[in-house]
Write a protein that holds these residues in place. Sequence first.
Motif, PDB file in Angstrom:
ATOM      1  N   VAL A 178       0.832  -1.198   0.000  1.00 36.81           N
ATOM      2  CA  VAL A 178       0.000   0.000   0.000  1.00 36.81           C
ATOM      3  C   VAL A 178       0.873   1.258   0.000  1.00 36.81           C
ATOM      4  N   VAL A 179       1.936   1.257   0.782  1.00 34.27           N
ATOM      5  CA  VAL A 179       2.852   2.402   0.794  1.00 34.27           C
ATOM      6  C   VAL A 179       3.441   2.627  -0.596  1.00 34.27           C
ATOM      7  N   GLU A 180       3.853   1.539  -1.236  1.00 38.79           N
ATOM      8  CA  GLU A 180       4.410   1.656  -2.589  1.00 38.79           C
ATOM      9  C   GLU A 180       3.378   2.201  -3.564  1.00 38.79           C
ATOM     10  N   ASP A 181       2.131   1.728  -3.455  1.00 37.22           N
ATOM     11  CA  ASP A 181       1.082   2.214  -4.351  1.00 37.22           C
ATOM     12  C   ASP A 181       0.789   3.693  -4.119  1.00 37.22           C
ATOM     13  N   LEU A 182       0.843   4.129  -2.874  1.00 41.03           N
ATOM     14  CA  LEU A 182       0.633   5.546  -2.574  1.00 41.03           C
ATOM     15  C   LEU A 182       1.772   6.393  -3.137  1.00 41.03           C
TER      16      LEU A 182
END
Length: 204
Positions: A178-182
Motif C-alpha cells: 500500500v505504501v508503494e502504491d501511494l
Amino acid sequence: MTTSAPRSSPLALTVLALLHYKPLHPYGIQRLVKEWGKEQVVNVKQRASLYRTIERLNGDGLIAVRETGRDQQYPERTVYEVTAAGRETARAWLEEMLAAPKQEFPEFPAALSNLLLLMPEDIADVLKRRADALAKKLDGLEAAMASEEKQGLPRVTRLETEYLRAVTAAELEWVRGVVEDLRTGRLAWSKEQLDAFAAEPTRQ
C-alpha cells in the motif's frame, strides 16, 4: 451460585490451562505466562486484570482455593486449583475458540476505514512507520521461533508463535504494498470522486 454460563476470555482460558498442570498462586500464573512466552497472546501486564479473572473463575466454580500459605519472604498467597467444571469448561472454550472465527474489532481496520482524514502523503508516512514496527516485530518472532526450536520444544507448543509470525509477515507485505502504491500514484483519489460517490443513492 451463578446461573449464567461462564464468560470466556483468552486470559481466563490460559489461567485454566496452566492450572491443569499444577495448583498455582496468581504470581506463579503470571510468571509461567511470561516464562512460556504466552504474553505474546495474553495480556498479564496489568496484575489487577489477572486477579479479577481469578476472582471470576473462582466465583463461577471453575477454580477453587487449595491452600493459603505464608512464609518469611512473601506475603500471604492463595493457591488455586482447577475444578472438574473448570476442566470441562476449558475444553469447551478451547474448541470454540479454535473452530469459530470471532467477530472482533481491532484498531487497525477501524483506522483504515477513516483514512480520508489524512492526505495521501501523510498516509504513506504513517503506514511506513507501521511497516518499520512490523518488521521489528517480525524479527523478534523469528528469533523466538529459532530459540524455541533450538530448545527442542515440540511444535505443538510453538504454534502461537508460528501463527503470529505468519500473520505479521502477511500484514507487513500488505502494508508495504500500500505504501508503494501511494508513493507511485497507483493508489490515488480526488475530492471530486469522493463527492460523487457520496452523492450516489445508497445501494441495497
